[in-house]
Motif scaffolding. Structure first.
Motif, mmCIF file in Angstrom:
data_model
loop_
_atom_site.group_PDB
_atom_site.id
_atom_site.type_symbol
_atom_site.label_atom_id
_atom_site.label_comp_id
_atom_site.label_asym_id
_atom_site.label_seq_id
_atom_site.Cartn_x
_atom_site.Cartn_y
_atom_site.Cartn_z
ATOM 1 N N GLN A 1 16.047 27.419 46.176
ATOM 2 C CA GLN A 1 17.264 26.639 46.413
ATOM 3 C C GLN A 1 16.946 25.674 47.427
ATOM 4 O O GLN A 1 17.244 24.414 47.403
ATOM 5 N N ARG A 2 16.420 26.307 48.461
ATOM 6 C CA ARG A 2 16.085 25.583 49.989
ATOM 7 C C ARG A 2 14.890 24.599 49.581
ATOM 8 O O ARG A 2 15.087 23.439 50.054
ATOM 9 N N TYR A 3 14.242 25.005 48.748
ATOM 10 C CA TYR A 3 12.880 24.111 48.402
ATOM 11 C C TYR A 3 13.285 22.882 47.510
ATOM 12 O O TYR A 3 13.303 21.659 47.633
ATOM 13 N N MET A 4 14.327 23.111 46.609
ATOM 14 C CA MET A 4 14.942 22.081 45.873
ATOM 15 C C MET A 4 15.435 20.980 46.815
ATOM 16 O O MET A 4 15.602 19.689 46.590
ATOM 17 N N SER A 5 16.541 21.685 47.619
ATOM 18 C CA SER A 5 17.047 20.972 48.622
ATOM 19 C C SER A 5 16.256 19.991 49.346
ATOM 20 O O SER A 5 16.728 18.795 49.606
ATOM 21 N N GLU A 6 15.468 20.529 49.972
ATOM 22 C CA GLU A 6 14.564 19.902 50.887
ATOM 23 C C GLU A 6 13.610 18.775 50.390
ATOM 24 O O GLU A 6 12.959 17.751 50.925
ATOM 25 N N THR B 1 12.525 20.243 40.839
ATOM 26 C CA THR B 1 13.594 20.317 39.916
ATOM 27 C C THR B 1 13.161 21.568 39.154
ATOM 28 O O THR B 1 12.094 21.958 39.125
ATOM 29 N N SER B 2 14.304 21.909 38.398
ATOM 30 C CA SER B 2 14.166 23.112 37.362
ATOM 31 C C SER B 2 13.143 22.895 36.331
ATOM 32 O O SER B 2 12.293 23.398 36.014
ATOM 33 N N GLU B 3 13.072 21.415 35.793
ATOM 34 C CA GLU B 3 12.222 21.166 34.688
ATOM 35 C C GLU B 3 10.694 21.372 35.382
ATOM 36 O O GLU B 3 9.697 21.925 34.637
ATOM 37 N N GLN B 4 10.514 20.930 36.547
ATOM 38 C CA GLN B 4 9.152 21.134 37.232
ATOM 39 C C GLN B 4 8.795 22.575 37.244
ATOM 40 O O GLN B 4 7.587 22.998 37.028
ATOM 41 N N LEU B 5 9.819 23.380 37.702
ATOM 42 C CA LEU B 5 9.377 24.802 37.695
ATOM 43 C C LEU B 5 9.167 25.322 36.424
ATOM 44 O O LEU B 5 8.225 26.220 35.944
ATOM 45 N N ALA B 6 9.860 24.924 35.257
ATOM 46 C CA ALA B 6 9.521 25.229 33.864
ATOM 47 C C ALA B 6 8.269 25.079 33.260
ATOM 48 O O ALA B 6 7.545 25.714 32.815
ATOM 49 N N PHE C 1 -1.439 20.620 48.026
ATOM 50 C CA PHE C 1 -0.614 19.460 47.370
ATOM 51 C C PHE C 1 0.190 19.048 48.477
ATOM 52 O O PHE C 1 0.552 20.252 49.322
ATOM 53 N N GLN C 2 0.751 17.893 48.643
ATOM 54 C CA GLN C 2 1.491 17.627 49.571
ATOM 55 C C GLN C 2 3.014 18.142 49.451
ATOM 56 O O GLN C 2 3.328 18.585 48.265
ATOM 57 N N ARG C 3 3.884 18.131 50.176
ATOM 58 C CA ARG C 3 5.174 18.567 50.065
ATOM 59 C C ARG C 3 5.848 17.814 48.895
ATOM 60 O O ARG C 3 6.002 16.434 48.852
ATOM 61 N N GLY C 4 6.591 18.444 47.846
ATOM 62 C CA GLY C 4 7.096 17.725 46.848
ATOM 63 C C GLY C 4 6.448 17.487 45.803
ATOM 64 O O GLY C 4 6.708 16.957 44.800
ATOM 65 N N GLU C 5 5.063 17.661 45.811
ATOM 66 C CA GLU C 5 3.920 16.980 44.659
ATOM 67 C C GLU C 5 3.478 18.010 43.568
ATOM 68 O O GLU C 5 3.165 17.766 42.859
ATOM 69 N N ALA C 6 3.594 19.517 44.321
ATOM 70 C CA ALA C 6 3.019 20.467 43.202
ATOM 71 C C ALA C 6 4.107 20.438 41.805
ATOM 72 O O ALA C 6 3.215 20.638 41.021
ATOM 73 N N GLY C 7 5.350 20.273 42.064
ATOM 74 C CA GLY C 7 5.925 20.319 40.912
ATOM 75 C C GLY C 7 5.647 19.059 39.899
ATOM 76 O O GLY C 7 5.703 19.182 38.794
#
Lengths: 382, 129
Positions: A149-154, A158-163, A297-303
């Motif tokens: 939740q914190r990772y998504m917020s910051e 997205t849930s699709e990326q985790l999926a 990966f940079q922040r927010g890029e792995a997903g």
């Protein structure tokens, strides 16, 4: 200093293994790794074990040595959750590098699925702090969900990326005849599977499996005559920030940052040099947070990368090529050892049907607790 | 099956005695001035041993929160789904609680309330404040 090499590796079948016991899985894995190396029990002078839920012994290494009829010169058991396998490899490497041992057998295994009659989830919940977490019905998935939740917020994950991470693991497992779960899944399947703890669905969570795995870590000068060329242990490192999620200093940065920096630094490498990674994936968010915290990966890029297929075999950074804890299997400490065995197979060119072409350098990573304790191991082809 | 009841020890007894009196006590280090939770015999920031007990105003904001659909045991089955939150209190420490009186999200303001459970009183949070 002597150099450490992995000279043997073996993993048992995984899944619902009726009739298996913790010790029978240790035996199959341990003897399998020794046979792979071309060594006999009498050649082993060091024995390292982890822990077991179904046979919660205080001294598991002594129990296994007695069971199999081994009298090693050095024995120890380490209980650090999911990070244990990588830590044991690090400890074994240190033992042979320091000259205390020539051949260290590192063995893990548990019949966590068939041996616990569905009580594994409840047993794992007792990992939480008795006074400050357990009264609130915190589960391990819930603790990782707080990170998600914190990772998504910051960072806009997205849930699709985790999926997409779960889907990639299942695709890899489908290439691996030994994997526990091979039936294909889609992003929609993950998103439509029931919630365990928001935002994590059932298919964002790892499996519970029976299984065992072992490696032999040898001093390079003792390995020359063995059956296969050794896989080099090039660098290892650890990082520790907390035990309980309620006391974690950050929910987005973890000890993997230090463990990977130390392991890569000791190997004289950087993340971009690595050809294949086998990284602890207890949940989809676990892998995503670790890939970014470790600098792949940079922040927010792995997903984004996962959704674009970059973690697949043939992608930019092939990840968990055996299927990982999410789809290959998770048997307690052996879950982390499956990652080690897979890295060895990739670096030997033995990963039939799922081989990363030209793989010369691998990073294996384990995490214990709630992203609490970390160990990274950099391995190189002989 | 009953929900887990905290088992206090010497480190935590003043905290749980405070909860019984509906008073949220936390520690602050007299050496470095930082607050800490959970209670210990040492300051986890500077390793100082001179800790004082203070009483929180009981207000804070949700740092992260999840809705749990599968609880850890049969005791939680009847109450699923429920929210587990990490709450950053205004005095500068964090604790875990269930959310009452609605659904929280990150940033939601909450205040401490108390639940009687077994022979203990445990802090929870409700929306508002």
């Amino acid at each position: 200093m002597k150099k450490a090499v992995i000279t043997g590796a073996y993993s048992t079948r995984v899944g619902d293994l009726q009739g298996a016991t913790c010790m029978s899985l240790h035996t199959e894995a341990g003897l399998g790794a020794l046979a792979d190396a071309g060594l006999a029990v009498a050649d082993v002078d060091g024995l390292l074990c982890a822990y077991s839920f179904t046979e919660p012994h205080l001294m598991l290494a002594s129990v296994f040595a007695e069971y199999i009829g081994m009298q090693p010169a050095y024995a120890s058991a380490v209980s650090m959750g999911g990070v244990t396998a990588c830590m044991l490899v690090m400890q074994a490497a240190a033992l042979v590098e320091a000259g205390y041992c020539r051949h260290v057998l590192v063995v893990t295994g548990d019949n966590r699925l068939s041996g616990m009659r569905g009580n594994a989830v409840q047993a794992l919940a007792e990992v939480g702090n008795q006074q400050y977490e357990q009264p609130y019905g915190m589960t391990i998935p819930a603790a990782y969900a707080l990170v998600a939740q914190r990772y998504m917020s910051e960072f806009g994950v997205t849930s699709e990326q985790l999926a997409a991470i779960a889907v990639t693991h299942r695709e890899h497992a489908a290439l691996n005849p030994k994997a526990h779960m091979k039936s294909p899944i889609t992003v929609d399947d993950v998103m439509n599977s029931r919630f365990i703890a928001t935002p994590l669905h059932l298919l964002d969570c790892c499996l519970i499996s029976d299984g065992g795995a072992a490696v032999v870590v040898s001093a390079a000068d003792a390995a020359a005559d063995l059956r296969r060329p050794g896989v080099h242990v090039l660098g290892t490192g650890q990082g520790h920030t907390h035990e309980y999620i309620v006391a974690a200093p950050s929910l987005t940065d973890f000890g993997c940052k230090r463990s990977a920096a130390d392991a890569l630094g000791r190997a004289g490498l950087k993340p971009a040099d690595i050809d294949v990674v086998e990284i602890y994936d207890s949940f989809t968010i676990t892998l995503l947070a670790e890939l970014e915290s470790m600098g792949f990966f940079q922040r927010g890029e792995a997903g984004v990368a996962a959704a674009a297929g970059e973690l697949k075999i043939g992608g930019k950074l092939p990840c968990n090529t055996h299927g990982g804890l999410l789809s290959y299997g998770h048997s307690g400490a052996a879950g982390g050892m499956f990652h080690v065995v897979e890295a060895v197979e990739q670096l030997r060119g033995d990963a039939v049907g799922r081989q990363v072409e030209g793989a010369e350098l691998a990073l294996v990573h384990g995490d214990g607790g709630i992203l609490s304790a970390h160990c990274s191991v950099v391995l190189g082809r002989a | 099956m009953e929900k887990p009841v905290p088992r206090p020890n010497a480190d935590s007894a003043p905290f749980w005695e405070g909860c019984a009196a509906h008073e949220f006590r936390f520690q602050r280090c007299r050496d470095c001035g930082k607050a800490q939770f959970y209670p210990r015999a040492v300051c986890s920031h500077c390793q100082g041993r001179d800790l004082e007990w203070l009483v929180s105003a009981g207000k804070g904001a949700v740092y992260s929160v999840t809705t749990v659909y599968r609880g850890p045991s049969a005791a939680f089955k009847d109450v699923t789904p429920y929210q587990v939150a990490l709450v950053d209190m205004d005095e500068g420490f964090r604790f875990m609680a269930n959310v009452r009186g609605g659904e929280a999200e990150i940033g939601t303001r909450v205040r401490v309330i108390y639940e009687e459970r077994g022979d203990q009183t445990i802090p929870q949070v409700e929306i508002g404040g």
